[in-house]
Design a protein around this motif. Structure first.
Motif, short mmCIF file in Angstrom:
data_model
loop_
_atom_site.label_atom_id
_atom_site.label_comp_id
_atom_site.label_asym_id
_atom_site.label_seq_id
_atom_site.Cartn_x
_atom_site.Cartn_y
_atom_site.Cartn_z
N PHE A 18 -18.16 6.91 2.90
CA PHE A 18 -18.23 8.36 2.74
C PHE A 18 -16.87 9.03 2.94
O PHE A 18 -16.51 9.95 2.20
CB PHE A 18 -19.27 8.94 3.72
CG PHE A 18 -20.69 8.86 3.22
CD1 PHE A 18 -21.29 9.95 2.63
CD2 PHE A 18 -21.40 7.68 3.33
CE1 PHE A 18 -22.59 9.88 2.16
CE2 PHE A 18 -22.70 7.59 2.86
CZ PHE A 18 -23.30 8.69 2.28
N THR A 19 -16.11 8.58 3.91
CA THR A 19 -14.81 9.22 4.18
C THR A 19 -13.83 8.98 3.04
O THR A 19 -13.15 9.89 2.57
CB THR A 19 -14.22 8.69 5.49
OG1 THR A 19 -15.13 8.98 6.56
CG2 THR A 19 -12.87 9.35 5.79
N ARG A 20 -13.77 7.72 2.56
CA ARG A 20 -12.86 7.44 1.44
C ARG A 20 -13.30 8.17 0.18
O ARG A 20 -12.48 8.61 -0.61
CB ARG A 20 -12.79 5.93 1.20
CG ARG A 20 -11.97 5.18 2.24
CD ARG A 20 -11.58 3.80 1.74
NE ARG A 20 -12.72 2.91 1.62
CZ ARG A 20 -13.15 2.10 2.60
NH1 ARG A 20 -12.53 2.11 3.78
NH2 ARG A 20 -14.18 1.31 2.42
N ALA A 21 -14.61 8.29 -0.04
CA ALA A 21 -15.11 9.04 -1.19
C ALA A 21 -14.71 10.51 -1.09
O ALA A 21 -14.31 11.13 -2.09
CB ALA A 21 -16.62 8.90 -1.29
N ALA A 22 -14.80 11.08 0.09
CA ALA A 22 -14.41 12.47 0.29
C ALA A 22 -12.92 12.66 0.02
O ALA A 22 -12.50 13.65 -0.60
CB ALA A 22 -14.76 12.92 1.71
N GLN A 29 -15.44 15.58 4.37
CA GLN A 29 -16.50 14.57 4.44
C GLN A 29 -17.87 15.16 4.78
O GLN A 29 -18.87 14.77 4.15
CB GLN A 29 -16.10 13.48 5.44
CG GLN A 29 -17.01 12.25 5.43
CD GLN A 29 -18.18 12.41 6.39
OE1 GLN A 29 -18.03 13.07 7.42
NE2 GLN A 29 -19.32 11.83 6.04
N PRO A 30 -17.97 16.12 5.72
CA PRO A 30 -19.29 16.70 5.99
C PRO A 30 -19.89 17.39 4.77
O PRO A 30 -21.09 17.30 4.51
CB PRO A 30 -19.02 17.70 7.12
CG PRO A 30 -17.81 17.17 7.81
CD PRO A 30 -16.97 16.58 6.70
N SER A 31 -19.02 18.07 3.98
CA SER A 31 -19.53 18.75 2.78
C SER A 31 -20.03 17.74 1.76
O SER A 31 -21.09 17.94 1.14
CB SER A 31 -18.40 19.60 2.17
OG SER A 31 -18.84 20.21 0.98
N LEU A 32 -19.30 16.62 1.59
CA LEU A 32 -19.76 15.59 0.67
C LEU A 32 -21.09 15.01 1.12
O LEU A 32 -22.01 14.83 0.30
CB LEU A 32 -18.69 14.49 0.56
CG LEU A 32 -19.01 13.32 -0.37
CD1 LEU A 32 -17.78 12.90 -1.16
CD2 LEU A 32 -19.55 12.12 0.42
N SER A 33 -21.24 14.74 2.41
CA SER A 33 -22.50 14.18 2.92
C SER A 33 -23.65 15.14 2.69
O SER A 33 -24.77 14.74 2.32
CB SER A 33 -22.35 13.87 4.41
OG SER A 33 -21.37 12.87 4.63
#
Length: 332
Positions: A18-22, A29-33
């Motif tokens: 998730f962090t690398r994707a963000a 990262q919280p917004s992507l999740s």
């Protein structure tokens, strides 16, 4: 279901993190999740197995991934197609060309392009091939008309030869002819003062190379000028010079052709091979390919220019610069 949600989902599926994707998507990262969770609620299924340090796709995620990639690809294609259509209504094209062409054939080509696409701004930069190749490599031009083979090291270019020009010797009409006959040999330029262009000018390199190939170092009476300045030097009787026949035809100077097979230069259109030209640039290139040979042939263009190849055929090729050379009888 939102497109940005599919982008985030695809980024997580491909990075498994998730962090690398963000970071890849330039989002927190919280917004992507949160967006992934909203997508899962919309679809009614979890898309990832979330284990600490280990992210894998669920069956639902595996089913969605190829569909998401296809949707994103189709969206990007649609965006590009619409942008390219819009580019022909507005936008710009940056073209580089030698001064001899800017003063001769290029204006007619640009008029044809402007009549077809009046909303596209045309930006022109004059210079010799060496200068234009450097500017092209720096991304400051979309297309350039250059003299091939290129005499400088440069990134790989895609070139298409358009036409070949005859080179002639110009002299002041008030001075005696440079030779008694109707044609002149390169050897006849030995010890004859030459009005020479500045460094970086294609015709300077061609003239110097032709003289050296004939076994002598040319004598320069004045050097460092652009095309108009060199014609002025010749008009003032400071020497003779080698110019394209199309320039000589409108200069008011005496033009003496070279003895057969003569001297010629090849004019090509070039762009970087690692950059895809815009739609507007492709259309300008197509106009150049259509109009330049047409202007040079059939008695409608300036004297001394002729089509390259049979029936004006144009061949693309990946071009890397070779040693400078003068083309005799139109052959490299």
């Amino acid at each position: 279901m939102q497109l940005h949600q599919l982008r985030y989902f695809t980024a997580v599926a491909e990075t498994r993190h998730f962090t690398r994707a963000a970071e890849r998507e330039h989002v927190a990262q919280p917004s992507l999740s949160q967006q992934i969770q909203a997508l899962e609620r919309e679809l009614g299924a979890e898309l990832f197995h979330r284990a600490r340090g280990h992210i894998t796709l669920t069956d639902a995620g595996e089913a969605l991934l190829p569909l998401a990639r296809r949707i994103l690809a189709d969206t990007e294609t649609a965006r590009r197609e619409v942008q390219e259509v819009a580019q022909l209504r507005r936008g710009r094209v940056r073209l580089g060309a030698p001064p001899s062409l800017c003063a001769g054939l290029v204006p007619e080509v640009l008029r044809a392009f402007h009549d077809r696409y009046p909303g596209v701004e045309l930006q022109i930069r004059e210079g010799g091939s060496q200068d234009l190749v450097r500017v092209l490599a720096d991304g400051e031009l979309d297309l350039a008309l250059v003299i091939t083979p290129l005499p400088v090291q440069a990134p790989a270019l895609v070139t298409a030869e358009l036409l070949r020009e005859e080179l002639v010797v110009v002299s002041s009409p008030e001075a005696p002819p440079p030779v008694r006959g109707r044609r002149i040999r390169v050897a006849d330029l030995r010890n004859r003062p030459l009005a020479m262009y500045r460094h970086g000018y294609d015709l300077r390199e061609y003239t110097m190379a032709a003289c050296r190939a004939a076994g002598f170092e040319p004598v320069l009476s004045v050097a460092g000028g652009e095309m108009d300045a060199v014609l002025g030097f010749v008009r003032a009787g400071l020497g003779v010079s080698v110019v394209p026949a199309m320039v000589a035809a409108r200069s008011g100077l005496r033009a003496t052709p070279f003895a057969r097979p003569g001297l010629h230069r090849a004019i090509s259109v070039a762009h970087r091979s690692d950059v895809s030209p815009t739609r507007a640039a492709r259309e300008l290139r197509r106009t150049l390919e259509e109009r330049l040979p047409a202007l040079a042939g059939g008695g409608t263009g300036p004297a001394g220019a002729r089509r390259a190849g049979s029936a004006g055929a144009v061949a693309d090729r990946a071009h890397r610069p070779d040693d400078p050379g003068v083309q005799r009888d139109g052959r490299q």
